[in-house]
Motif scaffolding. Structure first.
Motif, PDB file in Angstrom:
ATOM      1  N   GLY A  21       0.816  -1.213   0.000  1.00  0.00           N
ATOM      2  CA  GLY A  21       0.000   0.000   0.000  1.00  0.00           C
ATOM      3  C   GLY A  21       0.847   1.259   0.000  1.00  0.00           C
ATOM      4  N   ASP A  22       1.914   1.252   0.799  1.00  0.00           N
ATOM      5  CA  ASP A  22       2.807   2.402   0.867  1.00  0.00           C
ATOM      6  C   ASP A  22       3.506   2.621  -0.472  1.00  0.00           C
ATOM      7  OD1 ASP A  22       4.191   4.559   2.100  1.00  0.00           O
ATOM      8  OD2 ASP A  22       5.881   3.231   2.552  1.00  0.00           O
ATOM      9  N   ASP A  23       3.964   1.546  -1.092  1.00  0.00           N
ATOM     10  CA  ASP A  23       4.648   1.684  -2.378  1.00  0.00           C
ATOM     11  C   ASP A  23       3.701   2.222  -3.445  1.00  0.00           C
ATOM     12  OD1 ASP A  23       7.092   1.425  -3.924  1.00  0.00           O
ATOM     13  OD2 ASP A  23       6.053  -0.180  -5.002  1.00  0.00           O
ATOM     14  N   LYS A  24       2.461   1.782  -3.432  1.00  0.00           N
ATOM     15  CA  LYS A  24       1.474   2.298  -4.391  1.00  0.00           C
ATOM     16  C   LYS A  24       1.247   3.794  -4.164  1.00  0.00           C
ATOM     17  CE  LYS A  24      -1.758   2.172  -7.524  1.00  0.00           C
ATOM     18  NZ  LYS A  24      -1.639   1.627  -8.871  1.00  0.00           N
ATOM     19  N   ILE A  34       9.742   1.796  -2.817  1.00  0.00           N
ATOM     20  CA  ILE A  34      10.267   0.636  -2.106  1.00  0.00           C
ATOM     21  C   ILE A  34      10.812  -0.322  -3.164  1.00  0.00           C
ATOM     22  CG2 ILE A  34       9.668  -1.337  -0.650  1.00  0.00           C
ATOM     23  CD1 ILE A  34       7.451   0.506   0.553  1.00  0.00           C
ATOM     24  N   PRO A  35      12.054  -0.760  -3.040  1.00  0.00           N
ATOM     25  CA  PRO A  35      12.629  -1.651  -4.063  1.00  0.00           C
ATOM     26  C   PRO A  35      11.815  -2.944  -4.218  1.00  0.00           C
ATOM     27  CG  PRO A  35      14.348  -0.818  -2.611  1.00  0.00           C
ATOM     28  CD  PRO A  35      13.032  -0.423  -2.006  1.00  0.00           C
ATOM     29  N   GLU A  36      11.735  -3.420  -5.466  1.00  0.00           N
ATOM     30  CA  GLU A  36      10.999  -4.658  -5.741  1.00  0.00           C
ATOM     31  C   GLU A  36      11.552  -5.832  -4.954  1.00  0.00           C
ATOM     32  OE1 GLU A  36      10.740  -5.347  -9.960  1.00  0.00           O
ATOM     33  OE2 GLU A  36       9.145  -3.847 -10.172  1.00  0.00           O
ATOM     34  N   LYS A  37      12.872  -5.852  -4.742  1.00  0.00           N
ATOM     35  CA  LYS A  37      13.447  -6.972  -3.984  1.00  0.00           C
ATOM     36  C   LYS A  37      12.963  -6.966  -2.539  1.00  0.00           C
ATOM     37  CE  LYS A  37      17.868  -4.695  -3.143  1.00  0.00           C
ATOM     38  NZ  LYS A  37      19.301  -4.756  -3.409  1.00  0.00           N
ATOM     39  N   VAL A  38      12.636  -5.803  -1.985  1.00  0.00           N
ATOM     40  CA  VAL A  38      12.082  -5.731  -0.633  1.00  0.00           C
ATOM     41  C   VAL A  38      10.650  -6.272  -0.642  1.00  0.00           C
ATOM     42  CG1 VAL A  38      11.346  -4.166   1.218  1.00  0.00           C
ATOM     43  CG2 VAL A  38      13.558  -3.828   0.094  1.00  0.00           C
ATOM     44  N   LEU A  39       9.861  -5.881  -1.650  1.00  0.00           N
ATOM     45  CA  LEU A  39       8.484  -6.365  -1.755  1.00  0.00           C
ATOM     46  C   LEU A  39       8.454  -7.887  -1.935  1.00  0.00           C
ATOM     47  CD1 LEU A  39       6.976  -3.574  -4.059  1.00  0.00           C
ATOM     48  CD2 LEU A  39       6.706  -3.817  -1.581  1.00  0.00           C
ATOM     49  N   MET A  40       9.306  -8.402  -2.803  1.00  0.00           N
ATOM     50  CA  MET A  40       9.366  -9.849  -3.022  1.00  0.00           C
ATOM     51  C   MET A  40       9.931 -10.554  -1.783  1.00  0.00           C
ATOM     52  SD  MET A  40       8.094 -10.672  -5.934  1.00  0.00           S
ATOM     53  CE  MET A  40       8.726 -12.223  -6.486  1.00  0.00           C
ATOM     54  N   GLY A  41      10.932  -9.957  -1.170  1.00  0.00           N
ATOM     55  CA  GLY A  41      11.540 -10.554   0.010  1.00  0.00           C
ATOM     56  C   GLY A  41      10.550 -10.691   1.158  1.00  0.00           C
ATOM     57  N   HIS A  59      -4.254  -2.614  -6.305  1.00  0.00           N
ATOM     58  CA  HIS A  59      -4.012  -2.723  -7.748  1.00  0.00           C
ATOM     59  C   HIS A  59      -2.563  -2.347  -8.053  1.00  0.00           C
ATOM     60  CE1 HIS A  59      -8.282  -3.290  -8.271  1.00  0.00           C
ATOM     61  NE2 HIS A  59      -8.482  -2.222  -7.507  1.00  0.00           N
ATOM     62  N   HIS A  60      -1.665  -3.008  -7.358  1.00  0.00           N
ATOM     63  CA  HIS A  60      -0.252  -2.664  -7.433  1.00  0.00           C
ATOM     64  C   HIS A  60       0.568  -3.863  -7.884  1.00  0.00           C
ATOM     65  CE1 HIS A  60       3.162  -0.208  -6.755  1.00  0.00           C
ATOM     66  NE2 HIS A  60       3.627  -0.897  -5.724  1.00  0.00           N
ATOM     67  N   LYS A  61       1.430  -3.631  -8.854  1.00  0.00           N
ATOM     68  CA  LYS A  61       2.328  -4.648  -9.405  1.00  0.00           C
ATOM     69  C   LYS A  61       1.559  -5.782 -10.099  1.00  0.00           C
ATOM     70  CE  LYS A  61       6.164  -2.820  -7.765  1.00  0.00           C
ATOM     71  NZ  LYS A  61       7.119  -2.185  -8.649  1.00  0.00           N
TER      72      LYS A  61
END
Length: 92
Positions: A21-24, A34-41, A59-61
């Motif tokens: 939510g924050d990244d969106k 926020i880096p994608e690797k953090v979201l995936m991690g 509705h993010h990523k």
């Protein structure tokens, strides 16, 4: 032990949901992301349900194969591991 695991999973999924939510929100404001690797991690360490909910609700990523394929795959793997631990007691 089981109680601690449930608390951990609730916390990591809640935090992961908030990260999505924050990244969106940051994306809409053209702010630092926020880096994608953090979201995936966050999904990999047990937050796959929170990631999937975050993707769906915010509705993010949802257009990136890395996420719309990767997150459900991570969740299936985590569910498989959970089932294995549940039925075998974690013994090899």
């Amino acid at each position: 032990m089981m109680k601690n695991m449930v608390i951990y999973l609730l916390a990591v999924n809640f935090i992961t949901f908030l990260l999505y939510g924050d990244d969106k929100s940051r994306a809409r404001r053209h702010a630092w992301r926020i880096p994608e690797k953090v979201l995936m991690g966050a999904a990999v360490i047990g937050g796959s349900i929170g990631a999937l909910l975050g993707m769906s609700i915010f509705h993010h990523k949802t257009r990136k194969p890395k996420f719309y394929i990767g997150i459900p795959l991570i969740m299936l793997i985590e569910f498989g591991l959970a089932a294995w631990v549940w039925y075998t007691g974690g013994h090899f």
